[in-house]
Design a protein around this motif. Sequence first.
Motif, PDB file in Angstrom:
ATOM      1  N   THR A 124      18.292 -65.613 131.012  1.00  0.00           N
ATOM      2  CA  THR A 124      18.422 -65.242 132.428  1.00  0.00           C
ATOM      3  C   THR A 124      17.812 -66.304 133.327  1.00  0.00           C
ATOM      4  O   THR A 124      18.412 -66.719 134.319  1.00  0.00           O
ATOM      5  CB  THR A 124      17.741 -63.886 132.686  1.00  0.00           C
ATOM      6  N   ALA A 125      16.615 -66.770 132.981  1.00  0.00           N
ATOM      7  CA  ALA A 125      15.899 -67.706 133.844  1.00  0.00           C
ATOM      8  C   ALA A 125      16.610 -69.050 133.954  1.00  0.00           C
ATOM      9  O   ALA A 125      16.585 -69.697 135.008  1.00  0.00           O
ATOM     10  CB  ALA A 125      14.481 -67.918 133.308  1.00  0.00           C
ATOM     11  N   THR A 176      11.206 -71.633 128.797  1.00  0.00           N
ATOM     12  CA  THR A 176      12.625 -71.769 129.104  1.00  0.00           C
ATOM     13  C   THR A 176      13.011 -73.236 128.929  1.00  0.00           C
ATOM     14  O   THR A 176      12.460 -74.097 129.622  1.00  0.00           O
ATOM     15  CB  THR A 176      12.931 -71.332 130.541  1.00  0.00           C
ATOM     16  N   THR A 204       7.778 -69.935 132.562  1.00  0.00           N
ATOM     17  CA  THR A 204       8.584 -69.043 133.382  1.00  0.00           C
ATOM     18  C   THR A 204       8.027 -67.632 133.391  1.00  0.00           C
ATOM     19  O   THR A 204       7.486 -67.147 132.392  1.00  0.00           O
ATOM     20  CB  THR A 204      10.035 -68.987 132.853  1.00  0.00           C
ATOM     21  N   ARG A 205       8.158 -66.968 134.519  1.00  0.00           N
ATOM     22  CA  ARG A 205       7.987 -65.520 134.624  1.00  0.00           C
ATOM     23  C   ARG A 205       9.138 -64.983 135.456  1.00  0.00           C
ATOM     24  O   ARG A 205       9.669 -65.683 136.331  1.00  0.00           O
ATOM     25  CB  ARG A 205       6.662 -65.135 135.301  1.00  0.00           C
ATOM     26  N   LEU A 206       9.507 -63.744 135.191  1.00  0.00           N
ATOM     27  CA  LEU A 206      10.515 -63.060 135.992  1.00  0.00           C
ATOM     28  C   LEU A 206       9.815 -62.089 136.924  1.00  0.00           C
ATOM     29  O   LEU A 206       8.935 -61.326 136.511  1.00  0.00           O
ATOM     30  CB  LEU A 206      11.511 -62.326 135.089  1.00  0.00           C
ATOM     31  N   SER A 235      13.709 -65.474 138.737  1.00  0.00           N
ATOM     32  CA  SER A 235      12.848 -66.305 137.896  1.00  0.00           C
ATOM     33  C   SER A 235      11.935 -67.194 138.731  1.00  0.00           C
ATOM     34  O   SER A 235      12.305 -67.668 139.802  1.00  0.00           O
ATOM     35  CB  SER A 235      13.700 -67.171 136.964  1.00  0.00           C
ATOM     36  N   LYS A 282       9.821 -70.629 137.909  1.00  0.00           N
ATOM     37  CA  LYS A 282       9.703 -71.646 136.869  1.00  0.00           C
ATOM     38  C   LYS A 282       8.841 -72.812 137.340  1.00  0.00           C
ATOM     39  O   LYS A 282       8.931 -73.231 138.483  1.00  0.00           O
ATOM     40  CB  LYS A 282      11.092 -72.163 136.481  1.00  0.00           C
ATOM     41  N   TYR A 296       7.104 -58.712 133.053  1.00  0.00           N
ATOM     42  CA  TYR A 296       7.505 -59.166 134.378  1.00  0.00           C
ATOM     43  C   TYR A 296       6.287 -59.276 135.281  1.00  0.00           C
ATOM     44  O   TYR A 296       5.225 -58.719 135.015  1.00  0.00           O
ATOM     45  CB  TYR A 296       8.516 -58.205 135.001  1.00  0.00           C
TER      46      TYR A 296
END
Length: 256
Positions: free
Chosen positions: A117-118, A172, A182-184, A195, A197, A248
Amino acid sequence: MKRNIQVLLLLLSGAGVLHITLLTEVYLRYVKEGLRIPLIVSGVLLLALGMVGAARDGFPFAKPTAEEPAEHADHDGDHGGGGHGHGHSSGPRIAWLLFLPALALLFFTPPALGAFTAARESDPAVSEDARFAPLPDRSPLVMPLSDFQARARQDTGRSLKGRTVRMTGFVTPGEDGGWYLTRLVLSCCAADAQSVKVRMHGAEAPQANSWVTVTGSWRPVGEVGTDSARAALDVAGMRRVPQPANPYADAVPPTA
């Protein structure tokens, strides 16, 4: 038959929602932590409706209702008496597919959104009027990725300069062989995840989707305060960590 399916769906859905909210923390893969109570209430209501329906219809030994002969008669009339109710048999078969999401809540734990996704999201546009509070006077400075990204791209006061920071996220891969921490970030649920990044420099990329904690210093890339600025870190240290219960991150307002 149709009422039995409805009752089963209500009971399984209610049990599934309560399972992921009361017995586990799987619900955090779908929604923000603050929505736990509404989910519990929803699960209780679904179970209550299912039990009311079961008591009303004598489930699981429901008897044919007065409407059923008439429905069969109309069906046979439409098909000249030769259909033998094939329309009624196809309906329940399709309805059984509705059980898959309910059963998944009970027996299958889907992974949280991750690198796939990211990697398909670009950096957001830079805000022109962002203001930032002073950073705490400690080292290393533990920071959310969202705060670091915002300061690296928008803080014209360069509050990150000369600071050692520590951040945690998942890996990622980049298109050019590099990688991002990365974190969402959720506004409400996984469907609106965005995302955050930060490009990593000076360390080989771990396996995609693995969780790591990195320590390092800000690397200026582009002109701060413009869309050319990018969040990047010169890595001084890195270690693998387990995925947190809540994978998340809540959005951190960049302005003070």
